[in-house]
Each structure stands twice: as C-alpha cells, then as structure tokens.
Scaffold this active site. Structure first.
Site, PDB file in Angstrom:
ATOM      1  N   GLY A  46      -2.195  34.159 -32.518  1.00 49.71           N
ATOM      2  CA  GLY A  46      -1.068  33.460 -31.916  1.00 49.71           C
ATOM      3  C   GLY A  46      -1.416  33.036 -30.507  1.00 49.71           C
ATOM      4  O   GLY A  46      -2.230  33.676 -29.833  1.00 49.71           O
ATOM      5  N   GLN A  51       0.293  30.176 -22.165  1.00 56.29           N
ATOM      6  CA  GLN A  51      -1.055  30.732 -22.090  1.00 56.29           C
ATOM      7  C   GLN A  51      -2.111  29.656 -21.883  1.00 56.29           C
ATOM      8  O   GLN A  51      -3.258  29.977 -21.561  1.00 56.29           O
ATOM      9  CB  GLN A  51      -1.375  31.536 -23.348  1.00 56.29           C
ATOM     10  N   CYS A  88      -3.820  41.235 -26.096  1.00 53.16           N
ATOM     11  CA  CYS A  88      -3.350  39.904 -25.710  1.00 53.16           C
ATOM     12  C   CYS A  88      -4.532  39.075 -25.214  1.00 53.16           C
ATOM     13  O   CYS A  88      -5.374  39.578 -24.466  1.00 53.16           O
ATOM     14  CB  CYS A  88      -2.301  40.039 -24.604  1.00 53.16           C
ATOM     15  N   LEU A  89      -4.567  37.811 -25.609  1.00 53.80           N
ATOM     16  CA  LEU A  89      -5.633  36.918 -25.153  1.00 53.80           C
ATOM     17  C   LEU A  89      -5.590  36.700 -23.642  1.00 53.80           C
ATOM     18  O   LEU A  89      -6.603  36.387 -23.031  1.00 53.80           O
ATOM     19  CB  LEU A  89      -5.541  35.568 -25.876  1.00 53.80           C
ATOM     20  N   HIS A 130       5.591  39.005 -29.643  1.00 49.89           N
ATOM     21  CA  HIS A 130       4.602  38.911 -28.570  1.00 49.89           C
ATOM     22  C   HIS A 130       4.588  37.497 -27.977  1.00 49.89           C
ATOM     23  O   HIS A 130       4.615  37.313 -26.756  1.00 49.89           O
ATOM     24  CB  HIS A 130       3.224  39.281 -29.126  1.00 49.89           C
ATOM     25  N   GLU A 131       4.557  36.488 -28.851  1.00 47.72           N
ATOM     26  CA  GLU A 131       4.512  35.104 -28.365  1.00 47.72           C
ATOM     27  C   GLU A 131       5.828  34.722 -27.680  1.00 47.72           C
ATOM     28  O   GLU A 131       5.822  34.018 -26.665  1.00 47.72           O
ATOM     29  CB  GLU A 131       4.172  34.136 -29.502  1.00 47.72           C
ATOM     30  N   HIS A 134       5.798  35.724 -24.104  1.00 48.13           N
ATOM     31  CA  HIS A 134       5.125  34.757 -23.222  1.00 48.13           C
ATOM     32  C   HIS A 134       6.072  33.641 -22.812  1.00 48.13           C
ATOM     33  O   HIS A 134       6.008  33.151 -21.681  1.00 48.13           O
ATOM     34  CB  HIS A 134       3.884  34.165 -23.886  1.00 48.13           C
TER      35      HIS A 134
END
Length: 177
Positions: A46, A51, A88-89, A130-131, A134
C-alpha cells in the site's frame, strides 16, 4: 520521468491532514500508476498519496483481489482487536507490534468516481487502516509508547546523519544490494 520518491519520517507532508479529492481525472490516474510502480519497487502492499508528497486523500494498494485505488476513503465501522508486527515504507526497516481493529467496513470512490464499499479483515483491514492513517497525518510512531518512540527517533536520527543505508531505487525494477 523520474520515479516517485517515497517520503520518509521527518518530511512535513507526512504530518499534514490530506485534502479531499474533488476531481478524479487522467492526471490522477497517471499518478496512481506511478505510485503503483514506487510501491512495488519498495516493495510494499500500500502507498498513500502523502507518502509521495501529494497531500490528497487517496491511496493505492495490492492485496487480496489485486490492485486498487481508494479515493476519499473512510471507515464506517470497525470491530475486534488484532496485534501484528507492522512496518511502513516511510519508516523503513523498522516495525512494531501495533494493535488495530481486526475488521472494518470502508466506504470510498474508485478512479471512475463510483462509490465502493469494502469489508476487510486481518491484514487487509490493517493495510487500509494504515494508509488511512497517512491521510490523517499519522505515522506508526504515533502508536508507540514513550520509550519505543524515543528509541525509534534515535535510530531514525542516526540514519539521517549517516545517509541512506542503501542506494535509492533506479526505477528499473531491480533491487540493489
């Protein structure tokens, strides 16, 4: 065109509440394709618009039934509790046990402007939550206790001072050592 750069902890865009999308157009569809490329190269499942430096309420994902885009998503119901080691990226190479609802009901729009509703459980529910975090300007560090957060920030500061631990992706789909 240069590949999108995934923003990491410390970038102010990650702390902003994203704006609602008011116009779904070809430029947004093109950006979503670039986001998929960045997400796969990272690799991840995702990636939210903030991000990649775009403070708008949408994200791309690839899980379960395959790739998708959710625009202006919102959780309308949640149930249960599930602890899982989550990364997380935007906080690379770190992860923590995070408690989230086990199942959610989500309402959003697709790239054609159609309203969609989704029921998600376990990892898929976690991905969507999670997304959505953000889009609200939240990151995983917000879920940590004070000692964990302090240690995470120390590690991230040290990394920032020493430079990247690996070369950035080249956009050719190959991972570099």
């Amino acid at each position: 065109m240069a590949p999108l750069r995934i923003r990491v902890y410390g970038d102010p865009v990650l702390r902003r509440v994203a704006e609602d999308v008011t116009d779904i157009d070809g430029a947004m569809a093109d950006l979503c394709q670039e986001m998929f490329t960045a997400m796969y190269e990272a690799p991840g499942i995702g990636l939210a618009a903030p991000q990649v430096g775009v403070s708008q309420r949408f994200f791309v994902y690839d899980f379960g039934d395959g790739p998708g885009v959710l625009v202006n998503p919102e959780i309308t119901e949640s149930d249960g509790e599930w602890t899982y080691n989550e990364g997380c990226l935007s906080v690379p190479e770190l992860s923590w046990e995070i408690v989230r609802p086990r199942s959610i009901h989500l309402k959003a729009y697709d790239l054609d402007g159609n309203e969609v509703t989704l029921e998600a459980e376990d990892l898929e529910a976690r991905l969507f939550q999670h997304e959505l975090d953000h889009l609200e300007g939240k990151i995983l560090l917000d879920y940590l206790d004070e000692d964990q957060r302090r240690e995470a920030k120390r590690i991230l500061r040290e990394r920032a001072m020493s430079g990247p631990s690996r070369p950035p992706a080249t956009g050719d789909g190959l991972s570099l050592p």
